[in-house]
Design a protein around this motif. Sequence first.
Motif, PDB file in Angstrom:
ATOM      1  N   SER A   1       0.801  -1.230   0.000  1.00 44.02           N
ATOM      2  CA  SER A   1       0.000   0.000   0.000  1.00 44.02           C
ATOM      3  C   SER A   1       0.827   1.270   0.000  1.00 44.02           C
ATOM      4  CB  SER A   1      -0.929   0.011   1.220  1.00 44.02           C
ATOM      5  OG  SER A   1      -1.770  -1.109   1.208  1.00 44.02           O
ATOM      6  N   GLY A   2       2.142   1.183  -0.064  1.00 46.23           N
ATOM      7  CA  GLY A   2       2.949   2.394  -0.090  1.00 46.23           C
ATOM      8  C   GLY A   2       4.006   2.400   0.997  1.00 46.23           C
ATOM      9  N   GLU A   3       4.630   3.569   1.179  1.00 48.42           N
ATOM     10  CA  GLU A   3       5.731   3.709   2.126  1.00 48.42           C
ATOM     11  C   GLU A   3       5.231   3.543   3.553  1.00 48.42           C
ATOM     12  OE1 GLU A   3       9.501   6.757   2.893  1.00 48.42           O
ATOM     13  OE2 GLU A   3       7.713   7.445   1.821  1.00 48.42           O
ATOM     14  N   LEU A   4       6.050   2.906   4.386  1.00 52.33           N
ATOM     15  CA  LEU A   4       5.672   2.620   5.768  1.00 52.33           C
ATOM     16  C   LEU A   4       6.235   3.666   6.715  1.00 52.33           C
ATOM     17  CD1 LEU A   4       6.251  -1.240   5.847  1.00 52.33           C
ATOM     18  CD2 LEU A   4       4.075  -0.033   5.666  1.00 52.33           C
ATOM     19  N   ASN A   5       5.518   3.877   7.813  1.00 54.27           N
ATOM     20  CA  ASN A   5       5.988   4.759   8.889  1.00 54.27           C
ATOM     21  C   ASN A   5       6.266   3.898  10.119  1.00 54.27           C
ATOM     22  OD1 ASN A   5       6.172   7.765   9.824  1.00 54.27           O
ATOM     23  ND2 ASN A   5       5.120   6.688  11.469  1.00 54.27           N
TER      24      ASN A   5
END
Length: 768
Positions: free
Chosen positions: A163-167
């Motif tokens: 789903s995209g970049e992780l934090n």
Amino acid sequence: MYRFKKFISLFLSVFMFLGTAALIPFSAFAAGEISLGKEQTVNIGSEGKQVYFSFIPEKTLVYEFISVSEAVDPCGYIYNSDMELMYSCDDKEEEESLDFSIAARLIKGKKYYLSAALFEGSKGSFKVLLRAYEGIFVEDFTGDIEVKPGESFVLTTNAYSNSGELNYQWDMEYLSFDKNGEYFWEERILQDGKSNSLSIAKAKMSGHIKCIISDPHGNHKDVWFEVHLNSGLKAEIQGNEFRDVVPGSNETLSVCASSEVGSVHYKWYKEYKVYTARGDYDWERKLISGEEKNSLTLVSPSEGASYCCLVYDDYNNIEEIWFYVSMNSGFTASAAGNTSLSVKPGSSLTLSVNAAVNKGKIHYQWYKKQKSADSERYVIEKLFSGTSKDITLKNLKYCADYVCFVSDDYGNFEYVLFSVSILSGFKINSPHITELTVGAGISATLSVNAVSDAPLSYQWGSSYGFENNGAFENGTGPQFTTPSVYDCSEIYCRVTDACGNEDTVWFYLTPDSGMVHKFDEPFWIWNSDYSSAKAKFVCKSESAHIQFVDAEITKTVTSATCTSDGKTVYTASASFYGKTYTASISVAGASASGHKWNNGIVTRSATEIKEGVKTFTCSVCGTKRTESIPKLSVSDLGASELTEKDGYLYVRPELTCAEIIKTAGKGSKLLKPNGSLLKSDEKAGSGMTLIKTNGTILTVIVKGDCDCDGEITASDARIALRIAVDLENPTPLQKTAGLVDSSKAEITASDARLILRAAVNLETLNLY
């Protein structure tokens, strides 16, 4: 049970692989291809069989291999191209499901083998599906870290999402004590951002470190690390953990503890029973003030209790040593006479208890325990007339249990149980167990012969064998006709009379297998636009016997959203020999449109010690995301942060002593209401005093801070509300701090509302 089954599942997979693959090259196995997003049926017809699929990813993604079943227990496995086991799963523990779900990050262009089997070598059919994983996948990691005090180390977690970049937000929980001396695990943020690693320099304390991983779609995954600073802390009990104390005597509890590095500290707690109105009890724990040595002397204790010595060192390591103290008062309690009694309806009955104690008094409380008339739940009723060793029950009409709770002055107690049944002539004349053979697909008519002087009620139900097991809505009479019988079935009839007597009769039904074909799960045949389908059934024992059933089709359209593609799901449903079969096909629709974010609003202002938060909202779906606002430097503090006016220093919430002193001038002092100096990292609260170097004295006011702790919380809103409704008289200081609605002259409910909104970051209060 789940862990045992997982071990057996993994053992069987390794055994089957070593026992078979060692003799035959893997290319000799039948390994069909599996398509992404398409269900496939697996038929396990022999014990120990595994079905293999091959898969070569077109993209490097996190994939999920799942099973969909009804009455079987599938197991799943993922192997690499060398047939080395990568992952396995038997049951989805978080859902207590028999189906498996395996997430794995698979590399583009490499070959993998996905395998499915049934637990413990059983037979049956189920479906499998390979799809893109919608959550966050974390690779295996070492969660227990042991270092010496002062050493440095790095924690790393490898996580992936489609789903995209992780934090990554890194938090730490560590041992702390509240103002009452009770210990708890306090949490603070260590690091927040895009780094999947956390560096700890010169470790000072043990604790739990949590990495909260999130993706842009709101999925979260928590990864825990247990960090232990090996200081050599040891603690052991001196003497026996169980102590039997005679009333009036003293007892000393001792602990022996040591640490290779730093000091050892002690706190003692008492844990005792608190009885409720229902006759049961809860445990309460309380700090024993002033006792911070390795021994505790109990001076003439008045009740039995548990004592805990909390041993801890300078590095947050703890040990709990427990002592269990009982009072030897010579307490005994038992029933006087029989405990199982039967009486006629309307009769009276006296129950009695024999109890004795060497010292102190004996206390009695009677309770009635009776099954609810409309459920299987038991209702416990306290009998207020029952406070002596005897109780007389009058006009008895319903079966029940009676319990006498007997206790003494020293916390010793005993429950004495009496079971009272009503002689209503209740009797079951039918056999309690009946075995019947019925024609497959045929209903069976069953009956029960019961008698009683009181009205009878019946409830028929099934334990297994039917599509919907449990109580039958129409099964409330002495005779019952079952649904069509296709499998071995268990039927029960629970008979109850109006006096509470009950009994259960069981029927075990076996279908005559010679009267019906046994069919496999159907094969589904769809037309090109999925508007119609047929279910093809093949007899297991006679493959030439094939039947087709036209299916009913339902169509479910899901529109595309910001984050999810649209799709149309066609579901076919066919009834065959009393059982309903379904299958679904999903057709892709419009692609996800992506979020449309507004310009955002500041939902938490930045301070010198904490970053602020700016929240953006999607105008289409309402989803929210946040961005960090950098911390302020001291030079950023201005009139919006603190202002002098009319002898007061108005400051915003959570401003620290260091921030105020740097702004007020070096040499200034900030004093608590008791006259002690406020530490540099402590927050300034209403009622504190600022003494500037030029001699100016100002009283600190934090608007909304009615309890003077420097923070705005629900506690402040509660105080303001009590003042508003005249349940509490405000001090002049509370009146100044609590009056946040500038349109009013007195504190009202409006002030309480504004303070509560500020406590949950929905409002920013004026400085003065």
